[in-house]
Design a protein around this motif. Structure first.
Motif, PDB file in Angstrom:
ATOM      1  N   UNK A   1     -11.118  33.343  -7.333  1.00  0.00           N
ATOM      2  CA  UNK A   1     -10.292  32.226  -6.888  1.00  0.00           C
ATOM      3  C   UNK A   1     -10.182  32.236  -5.373  1.00  0.00           C
ATOM      4  N   UNK A   2     -10.119  31.046  -4.802  1.00  0.00           N
ATOM      5  CA  UNK A   2      -9.934  30.903  -3.359  1.00  0.00           C
ATOM      6  C   UNK A   2      -8.510  30.427  -3.118  1.00  0.00           C
ATOM      7  N   UNK A   3      -7.781  31.182  -2.313  1.00  0.00           N
ATOM      8  CA  UNK A   3      -6.410  30.822  -1.954  1.00  0.00           C
ATOM      9  C   UNK A   3      -6.348  30.456  -0.480  1.00  0.00           C
ATOM     10  N   UNK A   4      -5.460  29.516  -0.149  1.00  0.00           N
ATOM     11  CA  UNK A   4      -5.196  29.136   1.228  1.00  0.00           C
ATOM     12  C   UNK A   4      -3.693  29.046   1.418  1.00  0.00           C
ATOM     13  N   UNK A   5      -3.301  29.072   2.654  1.00  0.00           N
ATOM     14  CA  UNK A   5      -1.885  28.963   3.003  1.00  0.00           C
ATOM     15  C   UNK A   5      -1.601  27.534   3.443  1.00  0.00           C
TER      16      UNK A   5
ATOM     17  N   UNK B   1     -11.535  22.922  -8.276  1.00  0.00           N
ATOM     18  CA  UNK B   1     -12.372  21.741  -8.409  1.00  0.00           C
ATOM     19  C   UNK B   1     -12.811  21.175  -7.056  1.00  0.00           C
ATOM     20  N   UNK B   2     -12.592  19.886  -6.835  1.00  0.00           N
ATOM     21  CA  UNK B   2     -13.072  19.225  -5.624  1.00  0.00           C
ATOM     22  C   UNK B   2     -12.427  19.786  -4.362  1.00  0.00           C
ATOM     23  N   UNK B   3     -11.159  20.148  -4.436  1.00  0.00           N
ATOM     24  CA  UNK B   3     -10.493  20.717  -3.257  1.00  0.00           C
ATOM     25  C   UNK B   3     -11.178  22.010  -2.831  1.00  0.00           C
ATOM     26  N   UNK B   4     -11.547  22.847  -3.807  1.00  0.00           N
ATOM     27  CA  UNK B   4     -12.254  24.095  -3.503  1.00  0.00           C
ATOM     28  C   UNK B   4     -13.634  23.791  -2.930  1.00  0.00           C
ATOM     29  N   UNK B   5     -14.356  22.880  -3.566  1.00  0.00           N
ATOM     30  CA  UNK B   5     -15.698  22.536  -3.101  1.00  0.00           C
ATOM     31  C   UNK B   5     -15.665  21.997  -1.668  1.00  0.00           C
TER      32      UNK B   5
END
Length: 170
Positions: free
Chosen positions: A139-143, A153-157
């Protein structure tokens, strides 16, 4: 153990996150879910603008310190073993591991010892490796603001493409 005094207690926000403990909550005892929560926050800071995770401060800003956790899990004042455990957990759960972007120090706040994980942002992106029964996921996390969120999904891509210098065309 070297500690640095701090005059003013920080506040949670875009670049500051509080955690009561690493795998021991002073209010409830052993709590291994806290480790993943710390790793999520570190991952979010790595993938954003950097920041600091304070371990030993509750979400409401109450300083609980690490003395109880260290004494319960190791020997009293064995902060070196605590530090080693934090680094090892992060090395096993962040990929690729960002050598040189994570530093752990101890500070004394309100006469209690608090760990501060200082995180520098990466130019690429870092996954949090999650290992659960019947699934291994990255999983990719952001602050964003005072929250750490998982991109899907699209936000990650879009994030990955733009992080690597591409242009999102959707």
């Amino acid at each position: 153990m070297e500690t640095r005094g701090l005059n003013a207690k920080p506040r949670e926000g875009t670049e500051v996150e509080f955690k009561a403990g690493f795998c021991f909550d002073p209010a409830t005892g052993t709590n291994k879910v806290l480790r993943e929560s710390v790793a999520r926050a570190v991952c979010g800071f790595l993938n954003s603008n950097g920041g600091q995770v304070y371990i030993g401060i509750r979400d409401d800003g109450t300083v609980c310190g690490l003395e109880d956790e260290v004494s319960a899990r190791f020997q009293p004042d064995d902060f070196d073993t605590f530090e080693h455990g934090v680094h090892e957990y992060l090395k096993q759960h962040l990929s690729p591991y960002p050598f040189g972007n994570i530093e752990l120090a101890f500070e004394e706040i309100e006469s209690k010892t608090v760990a501060v994980i200082k995180v520098k942002p990466v130019q690429f992106y870092v996954y949090l490796l999650k290992k659960a029964p019947h699934t291994d996921s990255n999983e990719i996390y952001v602050r964003t603001g005072n929250r750490t969120i998982c991109l899907t999904d699209k936000a990650r891509d879009k994030y990955v493409i733009e992080r690597l210098g591409g242009i999102w065309m959707h």
